[in-house]
Each structure stands twice: as C-alpha cells, then as structure tokens.
Design a protein around this motif. Structure first.
Motif, PDB file in Angstrom:
ATOM      1  N   GLN A   1       0.828  -1.212   0.000  1.00 15.89           N
ATOM      2  CA  GLN A   1       0.000   0.000   0.000  1.00 15.89           C
ATOM      3  C   GLN A   1       0.860   1.260   0.000  1.00 15.89           C
ATOM      4  O   GLN A   1       0.545   2.221  -0.706  1.00 15.89           O
ATOM      5  CB  GLN A   1      -0.921   0.006   1.228  1.00 15.89           C
TER       6      GLN A   1
ATOM      7  N   GLU B   1      -5.943   3.549   2.571  1.00 16.55           N
ATOM      8  CA  GLU B   1      -5.997   2.130   2.919  1.00 16.55           C
ATOM      9  C   GLU B   1      -4.875   1.778   3.889  1.00 16.55           C
ATOM     10  O   GLU B   1      -5.070   0.983   4.810  1.00 16.55           O
ATOM     11  CB  GLU B   1      -5.896   1.255   1.666  1.00 16.55           C
TER      12      GLU B   1
ATOM     13  N   ASP C   1      -5.808   2.516   7.422  1.00 13.34           N
ATOM     14  CA  ASP C   1      -6.627   1.446   7.999  1.00 13.34           C
ATOM     15  C   ASP C   1      -5.758   0.257   8.399  1.00 13.34           C
ATOM     16  O   ASP C   1      -5.952  -0.339   9.456  1.00 13.34           O
ATOM     17  CB  ASP C   1      -7.696   0.981   6.997  1.00 13.34           C
ATOM     18  N   THR C   2      -4.810  -0.085   7.557  1.00 16.71           N
ATOM     19  CA  THR C   2      -3.927  -1.217   7.841  1.00 16.71           C
ATOM     20  C   THR C   2      -3.048  -0.924   9.050  1.00 16.71           C
ATOM     21  O   THR C   2      -2.782  -1.822   9.857  1.00 16.71           O
ATOM     22  CB  THR C   2      -3.083  -1.567   6.599  1.00 16.71           C
TER      23      THR C   2
END
Length: 177
Positions: free
Chosen positions: A141, A150, A153-154
């Motif tokens: 990412q 994203e 979020d990870t």
C-alpha cells in the motif's frame, strides 16, 4: 558537524522514503551519525554547543527508533504524506476484522485461564505469521500503490495485532513465572 533538524528521518539517514527498509543500512547510518553527534564529543565546548549536540543526538535517536519499527515507520510515512491515520479517534474497523480480533482474544483468554502455555505459544506463532502478512500488505500500500487511506486502515489493524501480541507475551510470562 551539524545536522539539519528540519529534514525528515529518511533524509537524515540517507535512505529512500519507503516502507521497505534496508535495516543494515539504517544501523550503519545510525552508528555513523552517533559517532559524529554524540554529546561526549562536545563536552569541552561552550554550553550552547553542548545543547546543540544534545539536540542532534536526540534527533538521530528519535529517527532511528521511528524507522527501526515497522509500525512506527508506517505511521511516519503517513504523516510525511499528509495523511492522518486518526489513530486516537478512528476505531472503526471492518466487521470481519473485529470478529477475528474477538476470536483471537477469546482464544488467548481461554489458554491463559487454563494455563496452557503450549496453546499460547501456538497462538503467538500464528499471530506472528499474520502480522507478517499485514506488514507485507502495508508495504504494498505504501511503496507500490501509494494507497495512503488504505494504509491508514492497515496501520490501525496492525496496532490491534501488536497489542494482542503483547497480551500473549504477558500471558506467557505470567504462566512461566
């Protein structure tokens, strides 16, 4: 010797701004910088120079600690990209991830309550493997897709995983001690 205290940690250590990191190069750069800025080298100088040396050494050590740890490095990359991971305020996670976390926590609590060291060790190994997978996803990412939202979020997912890993470690210590 002087250090630009405004440059980012990657620049400070002469490393590319990436999640994937050449750890030996980081270690070598840290040792090189430490030898240049260590406050003991400036002990004979006036107080202002001693303070500046302490600032340099502090900056080098903070940078090293940040880049050395994958989670901290990812968070730092998000900051550099201008992305707020909302770590303090955004606890929204996918239902699948929350269910997975509940299952992990239940398994840890059951093993702890039953005094099952072997079960905790197995959970520990499974979680290490899972964390590696999540870190690999985070690397894609950040370094390949530039998918910073994203990645935020990870990062939050990885924080949950690392916290659970810490809980397993504590349970193992309690049972072995």
């Amino acid at each position: 010797m002087s250090i630009d205290l405004t440059q980012d940690y990657f620049s400070l250590f002469g490393l590319p701004r990436r999640y994937a990191l050449d750890e030996p190069a980081l270690e070598a750069a840290w040792h090189r910088l430490q030898s240049q800025v260590h406050p003991d080298r400036y002990a004979h100088l006036p107080d202002a120079d001693k303070r500046r040396a302490m600032q340099w050494a502090t900056r080098v050590n903070e940078g090293f600690r940040t880049l050395k740890k994958p989670l901290a490095r990812a968070q730092y990359l998000l900051v550099l990209a201008g992305v707020d991971a909302a770590i303090e305020t955004n606890t929204a996670m996918s239902p699948e991830f929350l269910i997975e976390q509940m299952e992990w926590r239940e398994a840890v609590e059951e093993a702890r309550a039953a005094g099952e060291v072997e079960a905790l060790e197995q959970l520990h190994m499974r979680l290490l493997h899972h964390a590696r997978e999540v870190r690999a996803e985070l690397g894609r990412q950040l370094d390949v897709d530039n998918a910073y939202t994203e990645a935020a979020d990870t990062v939050r997912r990885l924080m949950f995983i690392e916290k659970l890993q810490h809980e397993i470690d504590e349970a193992l210590l309690a049972l072995e001690g």
